[in-house]
Design a protein around this motif. Structure first.
Motif, PDB file in Angstrom:
ATOM      1  N   GLY A 140     -54.772 -72.909 111.509  1.00  0.00           N
ATOM      2  CA  GLY A 140     -53.751 -73.231 110.126  1.00  0.00           C
ATOM      3  C   GLY A 140     -54.164 -72.166 109.054  1.00  0.00           C
ATOM      4  N   GLY A 141     -54.870 -71.278 109.279  1.00  0.00           N
ATOM      5  CA  GLY A 141     -55.293 -70.537 108.286  1.00  0.00           C
ATOM      6  C   GLY A 141     -56.241 -71.082 107.354  1.00  0.00           C
ATOM      7  N   VAL A 142     -56.989 -71.997 107.658  1.00  0.00           N
ATOM      8  CA  VAL A 142     -58.038 -72.670 107.119  1.00  0.00           C
ATOM      9  C   VAL A 142     -59.380 -72.720 107.643  1.00  0.00           C
ATOM     10  N   LEU A 143     -60.425 -72.574 107.317  1.00  0.00           N
ATOM     11  CA  LEU A 143     -61.863 -73.036 107.999  1.00  0.00           C
ATOM     12  C   LEU A 143     -62.453 -73.790 106.940  1.00  0.00           C
ATOM     13  N   PHE A 144     -63.586 -74.564 107.427  1.00  0.00           N
ATOM     14  CA  PHE A 144     -64.505 -75.456 106.613  1.00  0.00           C
ATOM     15  C   PHE A 144     -65.896 -74.672 106.683  1.00  0.00           C
ATOM     16  N   ARG A 168     -61.742 -73.052 102.904  1.00  0.00           N
ATOM     17  CA  ARG A 168     -61.443 -71.625 102.578  1.00  0.00           C
ATOM     18  C   ARG A 168     -60.182 -71.202 103.384  1.00  0.00           C
ATOM     19  N   PHE A 169     -59.633 -70.246 102.644  1.00  0.00           N
ATOM     20  CA  PHE A 169     -58.517 -69.816 103.438  1.00  0.00           C
ATOM     21  C   PHE A 169     -58.991 -68.734 104.376  1.00  0.00           C
ATOM     22  N   SER A 170     -58.463 -68.686 105.770  1.00  0.00           N
ATOM     23  CA  SER A 170     -58.960 -67.824 106.565  1.00  0.00           C
ATOM     24  C   SER A 170     -57.778 -66.808 107.224  1.00  0.00           C
ATOM     25  N   LEU A 171     -58.019 -66.363 108.361  1.00  0.00           N
ATOM     26  CA  LEU A 171     -56.954 -65.671 108.804  1.00  0.00           C
ATOM     27  C   LEU A 171     -55.600 -66.543 109.356  1.00  0.00           C
ATOM     28  N   PRO A 172     -54.446 -66.118 109.103  1.00  0.00           N
ATOM     29  CA  PRO A 172     -53.352 -66.952 109.531  1.00  0.00           C
ATOM     30  C   PRO A 172     -53.240 -66.941 110.895  1.00  0.00           C
ATOM     31  N   ILE A 197     -72.370 -73.392 108.169  1.00  0.00           N
ATOM     32  CA  ILE A 197     -71.480 -73.289 109.413  1.00  0.00           C
ATOM     33  C   ILE A 197     -70.186 -72.968 109.075  1.00  0.00           C
ATOM     34  N   ASP A 198     -69.685 -72.070 109.635  1.00  0.00           N
ATOM     35  CA  ASP A 198     -68.225 -71.705 109.479  1.00  0.00           C
ATOM     36  C   ASP A 198     -67.374 -72.497 110.647  1.00  0.00           C
ATOM     37  N   MET A 199     -66.592 -73.414 110.354  1.00  0.00           N
ATOM     38  CA  MET A 199     -66.182 -74.250 111.573  1.00  0.00           C
ATOM     39  C   MET A 199     -64.445 -74.182 111.274  1.00  0.00           C
ATOM     40  N   SER A 215     -62.940 -65.918 103.541  1.00  0.00           N
ATOM     41  CA  SER A 215     -63.478 -67.283 103.433  1.00  0.00           C
ATOM     42  C   SER A 215     -64.583 -67.220 102.298  1.00  0.00           C
ATOM     43  N   THR A 216     -64.456 -66.034 101.297  1.00  0.00           N
ATOM     44  CA  THR A 216     -65.216 -66.177 100.115  1.00  0.00           C
ATOM     45  C   THR A 216     -64.673 -67.275  99.090  1.00  0.00           C
ATOM     46  N   ALA A 217     -65.622 -67.360  98.085  1.00  0.00           N
ATOM     47  CA  ALA A 217     -65.233 -68.354  96.960  1.00  0.00           C
ATOM     48  C   ALA A 217     -63.960 -68.293  96.304  1.00  0.00           C
TER      49      ALA A 217
END
Length: 369
Positions: free
Chosen positions: A232-236, A250-254, A316-318, A274-276
């Motif tokens: 979904g283009g979002v990581l935690f 954070r927004f991530s790769l689509p 952790i990037d999740m 996933s930067t601020a």
């Protein structure tokens, strides 16, 4: 009498802080060093007199890059720390570590074998000092081959969800061998390519997305290839400070559709994601994508990883697999991440430092006598 004590203490502190502090990668000018000395001295003298003696402070020696100092040691953190009796003191890398201090805690994020040996020796000579974190434990998460192994071994699954890692393959050399290696491993395209070693540089956080088999030979080993999981283009980003957990979106790769996979070829490079600046906390997202992972699941995962990794400070990037509610993947682990971007980090971090020392004092009461 009290004025004499203050003057004597001031002289002692100024002598102790002489020649402070320069990091290896840059030489500060004389004026900057003097300014740093004055700041540390004034912090020490900020201590109030209690029963004719200075109130004991918690002294944290830090060895950080100039970039980390700027992002982490923000004025708001230092001000709150002073109010709580915590003093941050820069470690001079040009002087023996054992000749500095005394410190209650050594906080560091420097790389290199020489620094690891210095810390290991210091830890043996000064077991009363807490080193955040042990060099061997940090080294474990600087290698993406070993980084996620503890998550895979954990195989966490309960009523709140399941946590795993994407299937991955390590390529150490010969880019021409990558297509055959991927075929033998049975990995499914597209694949995310990441540098094998995390060394703190911007390059080590860059990634590429490979759409087809032939383009894999364009990649530059050593690297790790991970199966791309639509999320979904979002990581935690799960920040961990001791036992405290803070989660941000954070927004991530689509996502990559089957049609896009068929119609695209080549390797697409991405800067650090996933930067601020890519915060998704206030974005209007599908609730199924935006919903944070269950708190009990995160607490169990963090507790187990703290124990297995031997670390207090990491994140952790999740991601959640798109179309599911309880299927999660850990795709990266970072030591001592950008806490300055974490909401409320000043209170969380200072409380953690105080609790760490108090816990150690309870375990070793003889050290306080």
């Amino acid at each position: 009498m009290r004025l004499k004590e203050e003057n004597a203490y001031k002289n002692e502190v100024e002598k102790e802080n002489g020649g402070r502090v320069r990091l290896k990668e840059e030489c500060r000018c004389k004026g900057e060093v003097e300014k740093e000395n004055e700041r540390v001295t004034s912090q020490r003298l900020y201590s109030t007199m209690v029963s004719g003696a200075y109130q004991q402070k918690l002294v944290v020696g830090y060895a950080l890059t100039s970039k980390k100092v700027k992002s982490f040691l923000q004025p708001k953190l230092e001000g709150l720390a002073r109010n709580k009796g915590i003093l941050f003191v820069a470690i001079d890398l040009h002087r023996p570590l054992s000749d500095q201090g005394p410190f209650d805690i050594v906080l560091h994020k420097l790389t290199g074998k020489e620094w690891r040996l210095i810390l290991e020796d210091y830890g043996q000579r000064h077991p009363e000092v807490t080193v955040l974190d042990p060099p061997d434990a940090i080294q474990h998460v600087y290698n993406r081959q070993s980084m996620l192994q503890d998550v895979a071994d954990l195989n966490l699954s309960d009523c709140y969800g399941k946590v795993g890692v994407p299937r991955q393959l390590v390529i150490k050399n010969d880019p021409l061998s990558i297509p055959d290696a991927v075929t033998r491993a049975g990995l499914t395209l597209p694949l995310v390519a990441k540098p094998l070693v995390v060394d703190g540089s911007a390059k080590s956080h860059e990634l590429s997305l490979a759409y087809d088999q032939l383009s894999l030979s364009m990649l530059e080993p050593p690297l790790v290839l991970q199966e791309f999981v639509n999320h979904g283009g979002v990581l935690f980003k799960v920040f961990i400070v001791g036992e405290t957990i803070k989660v941000v979106r954070r927004f991530s790769l689509p996502d990559v559709s089957k049609r896009e996979l068929l119609n695209n070829a080549g390797v697409f490079q991405f800067p650090r994601v996933s930067t601020a600046a890519a915060s998704a906390d206030d974005a209007d997202l599908d609730p199924g994508i935006a919903e944070l992972p269950p708190r009990p699941l995160l607490e169990k995962l963090a507790r187990e990883l703290r124990r297995r990794l031997g670390l207090h400070l990491f994140n952790i990037d999740m991601i959640r697999e798109h179309g599911t509610r309880d299927r999660f993947y850990v795709i990266d682990i970072n030591y001592f991440p950008g806490y300055g971007k974490m909401p409320g980090y000043e209170h969380i971090f200072t409380d953690f430092l105080l609790g760490l020392v108090q816990s150690k004092q309870k375990r070793c009461p003889a050290n306080n006598s």
